[in-house]
Scaffold this active site. Structure first.
Site, PDB file in Angstrom:
ATOM      1  N   PRO A   9       0.799  -1.230   0.000  1.00 31.88           N
ATOM      2  CG  PRO A   9      -0.093  -1.097   2.137  1.00 31.88           C
ATOM      3  CD  PRO A   9       0.542  -2.062   1.189  1.00 31.88           C
ATOM      4  CG  ASN A  10      -0.274   4.299   1.198  1.00 35.30           C
ATOM      5  OD1 ASN A  10      -1.242   4.816   0.647  1.00 35.30           O
ATOM      6  ND2 ASN A  10      -0.358   3.759   2.402  1.00 35.30           N
ATOM      7  NE  ARG A  17       3.993   6.609   1.640  1.00 34.13           N
ATOM      8  CZ  ARG A  17       4.235   5.387   2.076  1.00 34.13           C
ATOM      9  NH1 ARG A  17       4.714   4.475   1.266  1.00 34.13           N
ATOM     10  NH2 ARG A  17       3.995   5.079   3.325  1.00 34.13           N
ATOM     11  CE1 TYR A  22       8.912   5.093   2.857  1.00 32.31           C
ATOM     12  CE2 TYR A  22       7.343   6.916   2.906  1.00 32.31           C
ATOM     13  CZ  TYR A  22       7.841   5.742   3.448  1.00 32.31           C
ATOM     14  OH  TYR A  22       7.267   5.217   4.581  1.00 32.31           O
ATOM     15  CG  ASN A  71       8.355  -1.889   0.599  1.00 29.13           C
ATOM     16  OD1 ASN A  71       7.746  -1.967   1.663  1.00 29.13           O
ATOM     17  ND2 ASN A  71       9.014  -0.804   0.220  1.00 29.13           N
ATOM     18  CB  ALA A  74       1.384   0.384   6.594  1.00 28.68           C
ATOM     19  CD  GLU A  95      10.414  -7.315   6.597  1.00 32.25           C
ATOM     20  OE1 GLU A  95      10.534  -8.436   7.141  1.00 32.25           O
ATOM     21  OE2 GLU A  95      10.160  -6.278   7.229  1.00 32.25           O
ATOM     22  CG  HIS A  97      10.995  -2.117   5.105  1.00 30.89           C
ATOM     23  ND1 HIS A  97       9.636  -2.089   4.933  1.00 30.89           N
ATOM     24  CD2 HIS A  97      11.264  -3.238   5.814  1.00 30.89           C
ATOM     25  CE1 HIS A  97       9.104  -3.146   5.525  1.00 30.89           C
ATOM     26  NE2 HIS A  97      10.077  -3.863   6.061  1.00 30.89           N
ATOM     27  CB  ILE A  98      12.269   2.802   0.535  1.00 28.65           C
ATOM     28  CG1 ILE A  98      11.722   2.011  -0.659  1.00 28.65           C
ATOM     29  CG2 ILE A  98      12.993   4.066   0.082  1.00 28.65           C
ATOM     30  CD1 ILE A  98      10.507   2.629  -1.318  1.00 28.65           C
ATOM     31  NE  ARG A 104       9.880   6.407   8.575  1.00 28.82           N
ATOM     32  CZ  ARG A 104       8.951   6.147   7.651  1.00 28.82           C
ATOM     33  NH1 ARG A 104       9.123   5.140   6.807  1.00 28.82           N
ATOM     34  NH2 ARG A 104       7.872   6.897   7.560  1.00 28.82           N
TER      35      ARG A 104
END
Ligand code: DQA
Length: 140
Positions: A9-10, A17, A22, A71, A74, A95, A97-98, A104
């Protein structure tokens, strides 16, 4: 060799975004550059904002592809269904992630899918996807 990249998502909004987190490049602009680096590898791409569609795609490719680069956005932090799906597949799942999720918010520190994946790469921007492909190639 066939590798499926799946974005959750997104991630269709990459480039637009939160560019401070990102980056400003869309995945559609990045993908051909990545594919050009691996001319002997078939790299397919799928994106969905819908959890069940991600699972359908993983089940579709997860018994015939040599690896999946996921990826999950969320859903990483919430989805037991994705965890169960990954465990059901034959293809190894990396898995990615950028962003470095550990730098975070606290809610991003927990992944529901890491334990089911072959490994995790995060924090290298879009280069995280290339590193995941390298890991799949090295594991062959
Ligand atoms: C992300 C990190 C997640 O926490 C977030 O929900 C995303 C993107 C990343 O690539 O850094 O959507 O997976």
């Amino acid at each position: 060799m066939k590798i499926q990249i799946i974005n959750g998502p997104n991630l269709n909004l990459l480039g637009v975004r939160e560019p401070g987190i990102y980056g400003s490049e869309s995945f559609e602009a990045f993908l051909p550059q990545l594919q050009a680096k691996y001319p002997d590898v078939q790299i397919d791409y799928y994106q969905s904002n819908i959890e069940g569609e991600l699972i359908n795609k993983m089940q579709e490719v997860g018994f015939k592809y040599d690896g999946i680069v996921l990826n999950a956005g969320a859903y990483t932090h919430t989805s037991i269904a994705l965890h169960d799906c990954i465990r059901s597949l034959k293809s190894p799942v990396i898995e990615v992630h950028i962003s470095n999720v550990h730098q975070r918010e606290e809610f991003r520190h927990k992944s529901m899918i890491s334990a089911a994946c072959k490994g995790v790469i995060c924090g290298f921007g879009l280069d995280s996807y290339r590193l995941a492909i390298e890991a799949l190639l090295a594991g062959k």
